[in-house]
Design an enzyme around this catalytic site. Structure first.
Site, PDB file in Angstrom:
ATOM      1  N   LYS A 249      35.688  34.017  20.999  1.00  0.00           N
ATOM      2  CA  LYS A 249      35.636  34.332  22.435  1.00  0.00           C
ATOM      3  C   LYS A 249      34.450  33.582  23.013  1.00  0.00           C
ATOM      4  O   LYS A 249      33.457  33.359  22.308  1.00  0.00           O
ATOM      5  CB  LYS A 249      35.428  35.838  22.648  1.00  0.00           C
ATOM      6  CG  LYS A 249      35.799  36.325  24.033  1.00  0.00           C
ATOM      7  CD  LYS A 249      37.280  36.608  24.117  1.00  0.00           C
ATOM      8  CE  LYS A 249      37.713  36.980  25.514  1.00  0.00           C
ATOM      9  NZ  LYS A 249      39.103  37.483  25.495  1.00  0.00           N
TER      10      LYS A 249
ATOM     11  N   ASP B 251      40.596  34.264  30.395  1.00  0.00           N
ATOM     12  CA  ASP B 251      40.289  35.700  30.369  1.00  0.00           C
ATOM     13  C   ASP B 251      39.800  35.994  31.788  1.00  0.00           C
ATOM     14  O   ASP B 251      40.129  35.237  32.722  1.00  0.00           O
ATOM     15  CB  ASP B 251      39.223  36.020  29.289  1.00  0.00           C
ATOM     16  CG  ASP B 251      39.084  37.519  29.017  1.00  0.00           C
ATOM     17  OD1 ASP B 251      39.907  38.062  28.260  1.00  0.00           O
ATOM     18  OD2 ASP B 251      38.163  38.162  29.553  1.00  0.00           O
TER      19      ASP B 251
HETATM   20  P1  NDP Z   1      41.487  38.400  36.005  1.00  0.00           P
HETATM   21  O1  NDP Z   1      40.207  37.702  36.261  1.00  0.00           O
HETATM   22  O2  NDP Z   1      42.759  37.729  36.353  1.00  0.00           O
HETATM   23  O3  NDP Z   1      41.490  39.829  36.713  1.00  0.00           O
HETATM   24  C1  NDP Z   1      40.504  40.760  36.439  1.00  0.00           C
HETATM   25  C2  NDP Z   1      40.729  41.973  37.309  1.00  0.00           C
HETATM   26  O4  NDP Z   1      39.880  43.023  36.863  1.00  0.00           O
HETATM   27  C3  NDP Z   1      40.378  41.730  38.759  1.00  0.00           C
HETATM   28  O5  NDP Z   1      41.181  42.537  39.569  1.00  0.00           O
HETATM   29  C4  NDP Z   1      38.918  42.169  38.797  1.00  0.00           C
HETATM   30  O6  NDP Z   1      38.456  42.556  40.082  1.00  0.00           O
HETATM   31  C5  NDP Z   1      38.940  43.361  37.886  1.00  0.00           C
HETATM   32  N1  NDP Z   1      37.599  43.538  37.305  1.00  0.00           N
HETATM   33  C6  NDP Z   1      36.901  42.648  36.585  1.00  0.00           C
HETATM   34  N2  NDP Z   1      35.696  43.129  36.255  1.00  0.00           N
HETATM   35  C7  NDP Z   1      35.660  44.352  36.776  1.00  0.00           C
HETATM   36  C8  NDP Z   1      34.677  45.377  36.793  1.00  0.00           C
HETATM   37  N3  NDP Z   1      33.497  45.206  36.174  1.00  0.00           N
HETATM   38  N4  NDP Z   1      34.976  46.537  37.436  1.00  0.00           N
HETATM   39  C9  NDP Z   1      36.183  46.703  38.063  1.00  0.00           C
HETATM   40  N5  NDP Z   1      37.131  45.768  38.096  1.00  0.00           N
HETATM   41  C10 NDP Z   1      36.872  44.630  37.470  1.00  0.00           C
HETATM   42  O7  NDP Z   1      41.453  38.770  34.437  1.00  0.00           O
HETATM   43  P2  NDP Z   1      42.659  39.169  33.480  1.00  0.00           P
HETATM   44  O8  NDP Z   1      43.705  39.894  34.229  1.00  0.00           O
HETATM   45  O9  NDP Z   1      43.018  37.982  32.681  1.00  0.00           O
HETATM   46  O10 NDP Z   1      41.920  40.169  32.465  1.00  0.00           O
HETATM   47  C11 NDP Z   1      41.898  41.569  32.654  1.00  0.00           C
HETATM   48  C12 NDP Z   1      41.619  42.257  31.339  1.00  0.00           C
HETATM   49  O11 NDP Z   1      42.649  41.927  30.394  1.00  0.00           O
HETATM   50  C13 NDP Z   1      40.302  41.869  30.644  1.00  0.00           C
HETATM   51  O12 NDP Z   1      39.812  42.989  29.947  1.00  0.00           O
HETATM   52  C14 NDP Z   1      40.740  40.811  29.653  1.00  0.00           C
HETATM   53  O13 NDP Z   1      39.825  40.701  28.574  1.00  0.00           O
HETATM   54  C15 NDP Z   1      42.068  41.389  29.211  1.00  0.00           C
HETATM   55  N6  NDP Z   1      43.016  40.471  28.592  1.00  0.00           N
HETATM   56  C16 NDP Z   1      43.414  39.334  29.221  1.00  0.00           C
HETATM   57  C17 NDP Z   1      44.326  38.492  28.632  1.00  0.00           C
HETATM   58  C18 NDP Z   1      44.858  37.310  29.317  1.00  0.00           C
HETATM   59  O14 NDP Z   1      45.745  36.669  28.763  1.00  0.00           O
HETATM   60  N7  NDP Z   1      44.403  36.952  30.501  1.00  0.00           N
HETATM   61  C19 NDP Z   1      44.845  38.774  27.284  1.00  0.00           C
HETATM   62  C20 NDP Z   1      44.428  40.046  26.738  1.00  0.00           C
HETATM   63  C21 NDP Z   1      43.533  40.833  27.382  1.00  0.00           C
HETATM   64  P3  NDP Z   1      37.472  41.592  40.911  1.00  0.00           P
HETATM   65  O15 NDP Z   1      38.342  40.470  41.375  1.00  0.00           O
HETATM   66  O16 NDP Z   1      36.908  42.421  42.003  1.00  0.00           O
HETATM   67  O17 NDP Z   1      36.424  41.114  39.926  1.00  0.00           O
HETATM   68  O1  2IT Z   2      41.776  38.832  25.133  1.00  0.00           O
HETATM   69  C1  2IT Z   2      42.682  38.012  24.882  1.00  0.00           C
HETATM   70  O2  2IT Z   2      43.485  38.173  23.958  1.00  0.00           O
HETATM   71  C2  2IT Z   2      42.790  36.830  25.751  1.00  0.00           C
HETATM   72  N1  2IT Z   2      42.033  36.709  26.709  1.00  0.00           N
HETATM   73  C3  2IT Z   2      43.796  35.756  25.448  1.00  0.00           C
HETATM   74  C4  2IT Z   2      43.338  34.877  24.320  1.00  0.00           C
HETATM   75  C5  2IT Z   2      44.169  33.656  24.077  1.00  0.00           C
HETATM   76  O3  2IT Z   2      43.710  32.838  23.270  1.00  0.00           O
HETATM   77  O4  2IT Z   2      45.238  33.493  24.667  1.00  0.00           O
END
Ligand code: NDP
Ligand code: 2IT
Length: 445
Positions: free
Chosen positions: A125, A165
């Site tokens: 990561k 992420d």
């Molecule tokens: P994005 O940046 O697309 O979206 C993040 C969302 O979460 C936004 O709505 C953001 O709001 C909100 N957010 C972030 N930080 C905070 C905080 N401290 N308090 C409240 N809201 C918050 O990210 P993703 O959708 O990709 O990721 C979301 C989660 O999913 C994370 O935990 C990530 O690690 C996990 N994840 C993502 C994967 C992926 O493929 N993208 C895979 C597996 C897990 P704001 O815009 O106001 O910051």
């Molecule tokens: O938390 C996660 O699994 C991710 N942000 C996606 C990782 C990846 O390599 O697609």
């Protein structure tokens, strides 16, 4: 158990200021106690000590010029947790809260998640405390180019393959990939989450959210229940939240909330396809705030609040770590919630998980439920290696099969160790066993 206690104590002593990392390690290692008792060879080979010490952590300066011509300085990281099962693999997070503790927790979780996919993926990561919010596209590009100028020395299609992420989406991956290609002088699939127009996989944008819902559907159906007609609370409004909502709609469920770091909207009529498309445009193109949804559609907006007080049958935390605590969990239980599936990484605090499990709520930890994202990243790597692209239905059906298998493997492990339906136990044991056995095979490295 003495072995687990001594390892946790050693970790706290060695890195006292890493609370998120300690939390993630304790959650996994405590649940492994029955396996460790049955298999003393893991302790003999110091598997726990090795798994919680990343193979390598790289920290670097990222200088970049803002639009006014001033030099700004951020900190960049890549934590390479393990290469036991394949190249280091995991996302990049750009958010002002990013520090070594958070990235080590995420890299650690990624070990077990990636093992659960059964694809040949190690774990890592990275990211930066850079905040893309309020920056121009040109600033984001200059930051990404500077970040990649250093990161490129440490990654490669057979070494380490980053992805997105929080704060790293299609725009950032494009700029990062462009700079990598220029530095390496080769067009290889060194990042995943690329646009399908130039090497990306179809279904990768959807994969995490879709996978989370596929997993939830499996849990419901094992319990003789269904997502059809279920009122669902979702937090976040980014990539994972958006495609969780889309798949829930496809399955006939009713998503009623989304949030961002400023507050939550509650649309009791349901966020339908049309409104979801509006949110996607708001968040992905206009880069606006979820509050604007309330203004547009005349629904309730609660500033500084999360969605967990909203009555729902299923909850999907899809924002960030520790966003759902014990009192939130209690509110969900009181309102009759039946299932919590984590789209985000470690969104429920340990105390919240305890409340949910005690109350008999079906609970899926992120390392199992949100593994669909990295799984399709793995499929993107395969397609890049073969220099061809699979059609949408092919990737989607592979994703669905992988999520079904993760569910089945986690459930089977929970049964084997005497607590059927405890997906924390099941996911940790199934993921751990795969990587630990491979470590035994590979010797002291
Ligand atoms: P994005 O940046 O697309 O979206 C993040 C969302 O979460 C936004 O709505 C953001 O709001 C909100 N957010 C972030 N930080 C905070 C905080 N401290 N308090 C409240 N809201 C918050 O990210 P993703 O959708 O990709 O990721 C979301 C989660 O999913 C994370 O935990 C990530 O690690 C996990 N994840 C993502 C994967 C992926 O493929 N993208 C895979 C597996 C897990 P704001 O815009 O106001 O910051
Ligand atoms: O938390 C996660 O699994 C991710 N942000 C996606 C990782 C990846 O390599 O697609």
């Amino acid at each position: 158990m003495k072995y687990v206690d001594s390892v946790l104590e050693m970790i706290s002593r060695r890195d006292p200021a890493q609370p998120e990392f300690h939390q993630a390690v304790a959650e996994v290692y405590r649940s492994l106690e029955p396996v460790l008792e049955e298999h003393p060879e893991y302790e003999d080979a110091s598997i726990l000590e090795r798994l919680s010490e990343p193979e390598r952590s790289i920290i670097f300066r990222v200088p970049w010029l803002d639009d006014a011509g001033r030099c700004r300085v951020n900190r960049g990281y890549r934590v390479q947790a393990t290469s036991t099962l394949g190249p280091y693999k995991g996302g990049l997070r750009f958010h002002p809260t990013v520090n070594l503790s958070i990235l080590k927790f995420l890299a650690f979780e990624q070990i077990f998640k990636n093992a659960l996919t059964t694809l040949p993926l190690g774990a890592g990561k990275g990211g930066s405390d850079f905040d893309p919010k309020g920056k121009s596209d040109a600033e984001v590009m200059r930051f990404c180019q500077s970040f990649m100028t250093e990161l490129a020395k440490h990654i490669g299609p057979n070494t380490d393959v980053p992805a997105g992420d929080i704060g790293v989406g299609a725009r950032e991956i494009g700029y990062l990939y462009g700079q990598y290609k220029r530095l390496a002088n080769e067009a290889t699939g060194v990042l995943t989450g690329k646009s399908p127009g130039w090497g990306g996989s179809l279904v990768r944008p959807e994969a995490t959210g879709f996978g989370t819902v596929y997993f939830a559907r499996e849990m419901m159906s094992r319990a003789g229940e269904s997502l059809e007609g279920a009122v669902c609370a979702i937090s976040g409004s980014g990539n994972v939240a958006q495609f969780t909502a889309r798949k829930l709609l496809e399955l006939g469920a009713k998503p009623v909330s989304m949030s961002d770091s400023a507050g939550t909207i509650h649309d009791s009529d349901g966020i339908n396809e049309e409104k979801l498309a509006w949110i996607m445009d708001l968040k992905n193109r206009r880069r606006g705030r979820i509050r604007e949804y309330a203004e547009q559609f005349g629904v309730k907006y609660s500033e500084d609040e999360n969605p967990w007080g909203i009555p729902c049958a299923a909850a999907f935390p899809c924002a960030t770590q520790n966003e759902l605590d014990a009192s939130d969990a209690q509110a969900l239980v009181t309102n009759g919630c039946r299932l919590v599936a984590e789209g985000a990484n470690m969104p429920c605090t340990p105390e919240a998980v305890e409340v949910l499990q005690q109350a008999g709520v079906m609970y899926a930890p992120g390392k199992a439920a949100n593994a669909g994202g990295v799984a399709v990243s793995g499929l993107e790597m395969s397609q890049n290696a073969m220099r061809l692209n699979w059609a949408y239905p092919e990737v989607d059906s592979r994703l669905e099969e992988i999520m079904k298998k993760i569910h089945a493997d986690a459930y089977a492990a929970s049964e084997q160790f005497g607590d059927p339906g405890n997906y924390v136990l099941g996911a940790n044991v199934a993921g751990f066993t795969r990587v630990a056995d491979a470590m035994l095979d590979q010797g002291v490295v």
